[in-house]
Write an enzyme that holds these catalytic residues in place. Structure first.
Site, PDB file in Angstrom:
ATOM      1  N   HIS A 137       0.839  -1.206   0.000  1.00  0.00           N
ATOM      2  CA  HIS A 137       0.000   0.000   0.000  1.00  0.00           C
ATOM      3  C   HIS A 137       0.875   1.258   0.000  1.00  0.00           C
ATOM      4  O   HIS A 137       0.636   2.197  -0.771  1.00  0.00           O
ATOM      5  CB  HIS A 137      -0.916  -0.041   1.234  1.00  0.00           C
ATOM      6  CG  HIS A 137      -1.815   1.133   1.395  1.00  0.00           C
ATOM      7  ND1 HIS A 137      -3.122   1.144   0.959  1.00  0.00           N
ATOM      8  CD2 HIS A 137      -1.604   2.352   1.948  1.00  0.00           C
ATOM      9  CE1 HIS A 137      -3.668   2.309   1.237  1.00  0.00           C
ATOM     10  NE2 HIS A 137      -2.768   3.076   1.840  1.00  0.00           N
ATOM     11  N   GLU A 138       1.904   1.289   0.823  1.00  0.00           N
ATOM     12  CA  GLU A 138       2.745   2.488   0.930  1.00  0.00           C
ATOM     13  C   GLU A 138       3.595   2.696  -0.326  1.00  0.00           C
ATOM     14  O   GLU A 138       3.706   3.808  -0.836  1.00  0.00           O
ATOM     15  CB  GLU A 138       3.632   2.403   2.178  1.00  0.00           C
ATOM     16  CG  GLU A 138       2.863   2.479   3.497  1.00  0.00           C
ATOM     17  CD  GLU A 138       1.960   3.706   3.598  1.00  0.00           C
ATOM     18  OE1 GLU A 138       2.313   4.761   3.052  1.00  0.00           O
ATOM     19  OE2 GLU A 138       0.882   3.586   4.204  1.00  0.00           O
ATOM     20  N   HIS A 141       1.561   4.193  -3.000  1.00  0.00           N
ATOM     21  CA  HIS A 141       1.401   5.654  -2.915  1.00  0.00           C
ATOM     22  C   HIS A 141       2.578   6.351  -3.615  1.00  0.00           C
ATOM     23  O   HIS A 141       2.398   7.344  -4.317  1.00  0.00           O
ATOM     24  CB  HIS A 141       1.369   6.117  -1.452  1.00  0.00           C
ATOM     25  CG  HIS A 141       0.025   6.032  -0.787  1.00  0.00           C
ATOM     26  ND1 HIS A 141      -1.135   6.499  -1.358  1.00  0.00           N
ATOM     27  CD2 HIS A 141      -0.344   5.544   0.437  1.00  0.00           C
ATOM     28  CE1 HIS A 141      -2.157   6.298  -0.516  1.00  0.00           C
ATOM     29  NE2 HIS A 141      -1.709   5.717   0.571  1.00  0.00           N
ATOM     30  N   GLU A 200      -6.522   6.244  -1.690  1.00  0.00           N
ATOM     31  CA  GLU A 200      -6.432   5.079  -0.808  1.00  0.00           C
ATOM     32  C   GLU A 200      -6.859   3.804  -1.529  1.00  0.00           C
ATOM     33  O   GLU A 200      -6.191   2.783  -1.443  1.00  0.00           O
ATOM     34  CB  GLU A 200      -7.284   5.300   0.444  1.00  0.00           C
ATOM     35  CG  GLU A 200      -6.726   6.365   1.378  1.00  0.00           C
ATOM     36  CD  GLU A 200      -5.257   6.156   1.689  1.00  0.00           C
ATOM     37  OE1 GLU A 200      -4.808   4.984   1.730  1.00  0.00           O
ATOM     38  OE2 GLU A 200      -4.559   7.157   1.874  1.00  0.00           O
TER      39      GLU A 200
END
Ligand SMILES: [Zn+2]
Length: 267
Positions: A137-138, A141, A200
């Protein structure tokens, strides 16, 4: 009239040249802040945040964070190389740190791949697979340049396109201030700029594919987000505050699993 039209033309040109495409999802995004300025500022802000934080001394946990992080990052780099983004690979300077703070259930990634995980999230991740969900997820980003897009959106709303480009070239510290603000670094923190729900959801989607490509079972994302959803607590973490409702999130991930599983080779 001519002036107005000309100005409109100029602004639309700027928007055009400042547009880029998000890898994997193909979404068009705006990004006004030059990548080199964004990365330099991000490294400064990251180092400042680390100097204000207590880093973990737990060598086993630190090693796990570094290993899972490196695998997910190399999966992102491999993706970039396969998709004609060789040049972009060089703009990432991956770094993974574990911050000792059991009360913070969080992790973040600054532009250019500067990642920090808080010890408070480890009871929720439980093992390498859970951590791979967070890292995926990070890193997503960063890969999708959400930081640059978010800052561009805020600045565009505040200043308008023309003033923004002037401000960025005349105030070299501006990009750094923005990053500091966005990540809550430093004493005079203004408004925290949360990622949008769209960012997100996009980070979840891309992260799922990155973790699968790195050899982590993407199906483990479902129980991880269920555990996160059950947390509650006094201060909702970044991982939950601006995010889609847990049920919606799990449903989205379930729908994206078949795509991610195509990249996953069972060990
Ligand atoms: Zn996020």
């Amino acid at each position: 009239m001519f002036k107005v039209r000309f100005l409109a033309f100029l602004i639309s040109m700027m928007l055009f040249v400042s547009c880029s495409t998000v890898p994997i999802t193909g979404r068009k995004q705006i990004s006004f802040i030059p990548q080199n300025q964004l990365i330099t500022s991000s490294i400064d802000a990251y180092n400042q945040l680390l100097s204000q934080s207590k880093l973990s001394n737990d060598s086993t946990k630190k090693q796990m964070v570094a290993e899972v992080g490196a695998k997910i990052a190399s999966s992102a780099e491999q993706f970039m190389r396969e998709n004609g983004m060789e040049k972009e690979v060089e703009t990432y300077h991956w770094e993974f740190n574990l911050i000792e703070d059991d009360k913070t259930v969080n992790a973040f990634c600054m532009p250019g791949g500067k990642i920090a995980v808080y010890t408070g999230i480890l009871p929720v991740t439980q093992d390498e697979n859970g951590l791979a969900v967070v890292m995926g997820h990070e890193v997503a980003h960063a890969l999708a340049n959400h930081g640059g897009e978010r800052m561009s959106q805020v600045m565009l709303a505040q200043l308008g396109a023309t003033s923004l480009s002037v401000a960025l070239s005349s105030q070299p510290g501006l990009a750094k201030d923005l990053i500091m603000q966005a990540y809550g670094v430093g004493a005079n923190v203004g408004v925290l700029l949360p990622y949008s729900r769209r960012h997100e959801s996009e980070a979840d989607h891309i992260g799922l594919i990155l973790m699968a490509r790195a050899g982590y079972d993407p199906r483990t994302a479902i129980p991880f987000w269920q555990r996160m959803g059950n947390l509650g607590g006094e201060r909702p973490p970044e991982f939950l505050s601006t995010h889609p409702a847990p049920e919606k999130r799990v449903e989205d991930i379930r729908n994206e699993l078949p795509e991610a599983l195509k990249y996953y080779k069972e060990p």
